[in-house]
Design a protein around this motif. Structure first.
Motif, PDB file in Angstrom:
ATOM      1  N   GLY A 167       0.773  -1.230   0.000  1.00 39.03           N
ATOM      2  CA  GLY A 167       0.000   0.000   0.000  1.00 39.03           C
ATOM      3  C   GLY A 167       0.806   1.283   0.000  1.00 39.03           C
ATOM      4  N   LEU A 168       2.076   1.227  -0.370  1.00 38.13           N
ATOM      5  CA  LEU A 168       2.891   2.438  -0.343  1.00 38.13           C
ATOM      6  C   LEU A 168       2.529   3.427  -1.434  1.00 38.13           C
ATOM      7  CD1 LEU A 168       4.641   0.637   1.583  1.00 38.13           C
ATOM      8  CD2 LEU A 168       6.610   1.883   0.695  1.00 38.13           C
ATOM      9  N   PHE A 169       1.838   2.958  -2.484  1.00 36.10           N
ATOM     10  CA  PHE A 169       1.496   3.854  -3.575  1.00 36.10           C
ATOM     11  C   PHE A 169       0.269   4.708  -3.267  1.00 36.10           C
ATOM     12  CE2 PHE A 169       3.627   0.952  -6.933  1.00 36.10           C
ATOM     13  CZ  PHE A 169       4.852   1.469  -6.568  1.00 36.10           C
ATOM     14  N   ALA A 170      -0.270   4.585  -2.054  1.00 36.79           N
ATOM     15  CA  ALA A 170      -1.425   5.416  -1.688  1.00 36.79           C
ATOM     16  C   ALA A 170      -1.051   6.884  -1.615  1.00 36.79           C
ATOM     17  CB  ALA A 170      -2.008   4.945  -0.348  1.00 36.79           C
ATOM     18  N   VAL A 171       0.225   7.174  -1.348  1.00 36.94           N
ATOM     19  CA  VAL A 171       0.734   8.553  -1.350  1.00 36.94           C
ATOM     20  C   VAL A 171       1.987   8.582  -2.218  1.00 36.94           C
ATOM     21  CG1 VAL A 171      -0.198   9.072   0.925  1.00 36.94           C
ATOM     22  CG2 VAL A 171       2.122   8.173   0.720  1.00 36.94           C
ATOM     23  N   PRO A 172       2.333   9.738  -2.795  1.00 41.78           N
ATOM     24  CA  PRO A 172       3.536   9.803  -3.637  1.00 41.78           C
ATOM     25  C   PRO A 172       4.789   9.422  -2.857  1.00 41.78           C
ATOM     26  CG  PRO A 172       2.162  11.753  -3.943  1.00 41.78           C
ATOM     27  CD  PRO A 172       1.595  11.009  -2.769  1.00 41.78           C
ATOM     28  N   ARG A 173       5.673   8.705  -3.504  1.00 43.09           N
ATOM     29  CA  ARG A 173       6.929   8.269  -2.900  1.00 43.09           C
ATOM     30  C   ARG A 173       8.106   8.721  -3.758  1.00 43.09           C
ATOM     31  NH1 ARG A 173       5.843   6.152   2.300  1.00 43.09           N
ATOM     32  NH2 ARG A 173       3.641   5.560   2.162  1.00 43.09           N
ATOM     33  N   ARG A 174       9.196   9.071  -3.100  1.00 46.61           N
ATOM     34  CA  ARG A 174      10.423   9.359  -3.835  1.00 46.61           C
ATOM     35  C   ARG A 174      11.237   8.066  -3.959  1.00 46.61           C
ATOM     36  NH1 ARG A 174      13.260  14.353  -0.938  1.00 46.61           N
ATOM     37  NH2 ARG A 174      12.605  13.196   0.925  1.00 46.61           N
ATOM     38  N   TRP A 175      11.861   7.890  -5.131  1.00 45.58           N
ATOM     39  CA  TRP A 175      12.651   6.700  -5.409  1.00 45.58           C
ATOM     40  C   TRP A 175      14.100   7.120  -5.633  1.00 45.58           C
ATOM     41  CZ3 TRP A 175      10.565   1.659  -5.742  1.00 45.58           C
ATOM     42  CH2 TRP A 175       9.172   1.608  -5.573  1.00 45.58           C
ATOM     43  N   PHE A 176      15.018   6.369  -5.024  1.00 47.99           N
ATOM     44  CA  PHE A 176      16.431   6.711  -5.076  1.00 47.99           C
ATOM     45  C   PHE A 176      17.260   5.465  -5.395  1.00 47.99           C
ATOM     46  CE2 PHE A 176      14.433   9.440  -1.866  1.00 47.99           C
ATOM     47  CZ  PHE A 176      14.885  10.707  -2.194  1.00 47.99           C
ATOM     48  N   ALA A 177      18.493   5.696  -5.795  1.00 47.50           N
ATOM     49  CA  ALA A 177      19.527   4.664  -5.785  1.00 47.50           C
ATOM     50  C   ALA A 177      20.767   5.272  -5.152  1.00 47.50           C
ATOM     51  CB  ALA A 177      19.838   4.162  -7.191  1.00 47.50           C
ATOM     52  N   ILE A 178      21.411   4.520  -4.276  1.00 46.46           N
ATOM     53  CA  ILE A 178      22.638   4.966  -3.611  1.00 46.46           C
ATOM     54  C   ILE A 178      23.796   4.169  -4.194  1.00 46.46           C
ATOM     55  CG2 ILE A 178      23.835   5.244  -1.410  1.00 46.46           C
ATOM     56  CD1 ILE A 178      21.100   5.130  -0.033  1.00 46.46           C
ATOM     57  N   TYR A 179      24.873   4.867  -4.549  1.00 43.58           N
ATOM     58  CA  TYR A 179      26.042   4.220  -5.148  1.00 43.58           C
ATOM     59  C   TYR A 179      27.242   4.430  -4.225  1.00 43.58           C
ATOM     60  CZ  TYR A 179      22.987   3.927  -9.128  1.00 43.58           C
ATOM     61  OH  TYR A 179      21.920   3.636  -9.934  1.00 43.58           O
ATOM     62  N   HIS A 180      27.775   3.336  -3.694  1.00 38.57           N
ATOM     63  CA  HIS A 180      28.792   3.414  -2.656  1.00 38.57           C
ATOM     64  C   HIS A 180      30.220   3.401  -3.177  1.00 38.57           C
ATOM     65  CE1 HIS A 180      25.951   2.931   0.707  1.00 38.57           C
ATOM     66  NE2 HIS A 180      25.283   2.125  -0.100  1.00 38.57           N
ATOM     67  N   ASP A 181      30.439   3.007  -4.429  1.00 37.60           N
ATOM     68  CA  ASP A 181      31.799   2.803  -4.927  1.00 37.60           C
ATOM     69  C   ASP A 181      32.025   3.524  -6.251  1.00 37.60           C
ATOM     70  OD1 ASP A 181      32.586   0.886  -2.828  1.00 37.60           O
ATOM     71  OD2 ASP A 181      31.119  -0.435  -3.794  1.00 37.60           O
ATOM     72  N   ASP A 182      33.280   3.743  -6.562  1.00 36.94           N
ATOM     73  CA  ASP A 182      33.687   4.339  -7.831  1.00 36.94           C
ATOM     74  C   ASP A 182      33.958   3.226  -8.831  1.00 36.94           C
ATOM     75  OD1 ASP A 182      34.831   5.614  -9.963  1.00 36.94           O
ATOM     76  OD2 ASP A 182      36.487   6.508  -8.845  1.00 36.94           O
ATOM     77  N   PRO A 183      33.187   3.140  -9.925  1.00 34.38           N
ATOM     78  CA  PRO A 183      33.406   2.057 -10.902  1.00 34.38           C
ATOM     79  C   PRO A 183      34.790   2.072 -11.529  1.00 34.38           C
ATOM     80  CG  PRO A 183      31.296   3.139 -11.276  1.00 34.38           C
ATOM     81  CD  PRO A 183      32.045   3.971 -10.286  1.00 34.38           C
ATOM     82  N   ALA A 184      35.455   3.222 -11.521  1.00 38.82           N
ATOM     83  CA  ALA A 184      36.800   3.297 -12.097  1.00 38.82           C
ATOM     84  C   ALA A 184      37.853   2.740 -11.146  1.00 38.82           C
ATOM     85  CB  ALA A 184      37.138   4.740 -12.447  1.00 38.82           C
ATOM     86  N   ALA A 185      37.510   2.576  -9.866  1.00 41.70           N
ATOM     87  CA  ALA A 185      38.492   2.139  -8.876  1.00 41.70           C
ATOM     88  C   ALA A 185      38.188   0.762  -8.290  1.00 41.70           C
ATOM     89  CB  ALA A 185      38.568   3.163  -7.735  1.00 41.70           C
ATOM     90  N   ILE A 186      36.938   0.312  -8.375  1.00 39.92           N
ATOM     91  CA  ILE A 186      36.515  -0.946  -7.756  1.00 39.92           C
ATOM     92  C   ILE A 186      36.142  -1.942  -8.853  1.00 39.92           C
ATOM     93  CG2 ILE A 186      34.859  -2.023  -6.187  1.00 39.92           C
ATOM     94  CD1 ILE A 186      36.749  -0.120  -4.787  1.00 39.92           C
ATOM     95  N   PRO A 187      36.589  -3.194  -8.772  1.00 38.63           N
ATOM     96  CA  PRO A 187      36.182  -4.195  -9.768  1.00 38.63           C
ATOM     97  C   PRO A 187      34.661  -4.327  -9.821  1.00 38.63           C
ATOM     98  CG  PRO A 187      37.983  -5.038  -8.419  1.00 38.63           C
ATOM     99  CD  PRO A 187      37.538  -3.748  -7.787  1.00 38.63           C
TER     100      PRO A 187
END
Length: 285
Positions: A167-187
């Motif tokens: 039932g979370l869509f009963a009110v507007p929700r914000r959607w996020f993605a969190i990125y913890h690493d640098d793709p150029a430095a981490i495999p």
């Protein structure tokens, strides 16, 4: 209690299908096979999946395959015919029609644009679109993903199924993605990220989810309009061009994205992604 338990069980079984689809995109994902994964009869599975996920299972499979195809087209090594087959199309012509209808460009033109974006320095007006503001924070349900950042989409499928079932869509929700690493430095296999939806603190969460706080603070924000496959050069512009010239220092909070419209409701050419680069507080502020 029984109704809540049944709802939770249905949501869990639909999430299981979303995870299965991600792991088997190259295989024949028939309605019967996905119904078996969910332990429903095909007749009932079709309706239950659509009610919880907000689209049919076939639409989920098609959308995820085209999303993967867009990521593959951003690189020159794989022939379009191979990408078409991996997306489930018997011919390049059929794939071209489907991809163009979804992305507003045929595959060859889409690839040419991605290669230009990756090869060229961003235009000055794109850099000047960065704004600095205060992010007020958000409490989210986070579902972890490890590996290629471009393959986080199925985690959002699971999160959407859970949110809709609860039932979370009963009110507007914000959607996020969190990125913890640098793709150029981490495999790539070690990259850590999280798919997130805003919640009220203390809400009961689904399996594998954690309540997380995206901390408030100063951020540099750059809004990108277009497919998620185009975001890598946008990050390069933000970190490589804007940040050194800005006089700002990055904070130790991870970067995150906020998705400003629903990718199921608008074509990829209209997707709006707000990239947030956390900044250190100003002295004396």
């Amino acid at each position: 209690m029984k109704k809540a338990s049944t709802r939770s069980d249905y949501e869990r079984r639909v999430r299981r299908v979303a995870a299965f689809v991600e792991a088997h995109l190259d295989e024949d994902l028939t309605l019967e096979r996905l119904a078996e994964v969910a332990c429903f009869s095909p007749y009932h599975f079709h309706r239950i999946y659509r009610a919880i996920a907000g689209e049919t299972a076939g639409e989920t499979v098609r959308r995820l395959r085209l999303h993967r195809a867009a990521n593959e087209l951003a690189h020159p090594d794989t022939p379009i015919a191979v990408i078409a087959r991996r997306a489930g199309y018997a011919s390049v012509e059929a794939f071209t029609r489907a991809f163009a209808a979804d992305h507003r460009r045929p595959p060859a033109a889409f690839r040419s644009r991605q290669l230009r974006l990756r090869a060229n320095r961003p235009k000055e007006d794109a850099i000047m679109d960065v704004t600095i503001k205060r992010f007020e924070g958000a409490t989210v349900a986070a579902l972890p993903h490890q590996g290629d950042y471009q393959r986080i989409a199925p985690r959002f499928e699971e999160l959407t199924a859970w949110a809709r079932a609860n039932g979370l869509f009963a009110v507007p929700r914000r959607w996020f993605a969190i990125y913890h690493d640098d793709p150029a430095a981490i495999p790539e296999p070690q990259l850590r990220s999280e798919a997130c939806v805003e919640i009220e603190p203390g809400r009961a969460l689904g399996p594998g989810m954690t309540e997380r706080r995206i901390e408030p603070g100063r951020v540099a924000v750059l809004v990108h309009k277009g497919p998620y496959a185009e975001l890598e050069p946008v990050y390069r512009a933000l970190y490589g061009e804007w940040l050194p010239a800005s006089g700002e220092e990055p904070d130790d909070r991870p970067s995150f994205e906020e998705y400003l419209n629903n990718p199921r409701e608008v074509p990829p050419s209209e997707w709006l992604t707000a990239i947030h680069l956390p900044l250190r507080p100003r002295a004396g502020a």
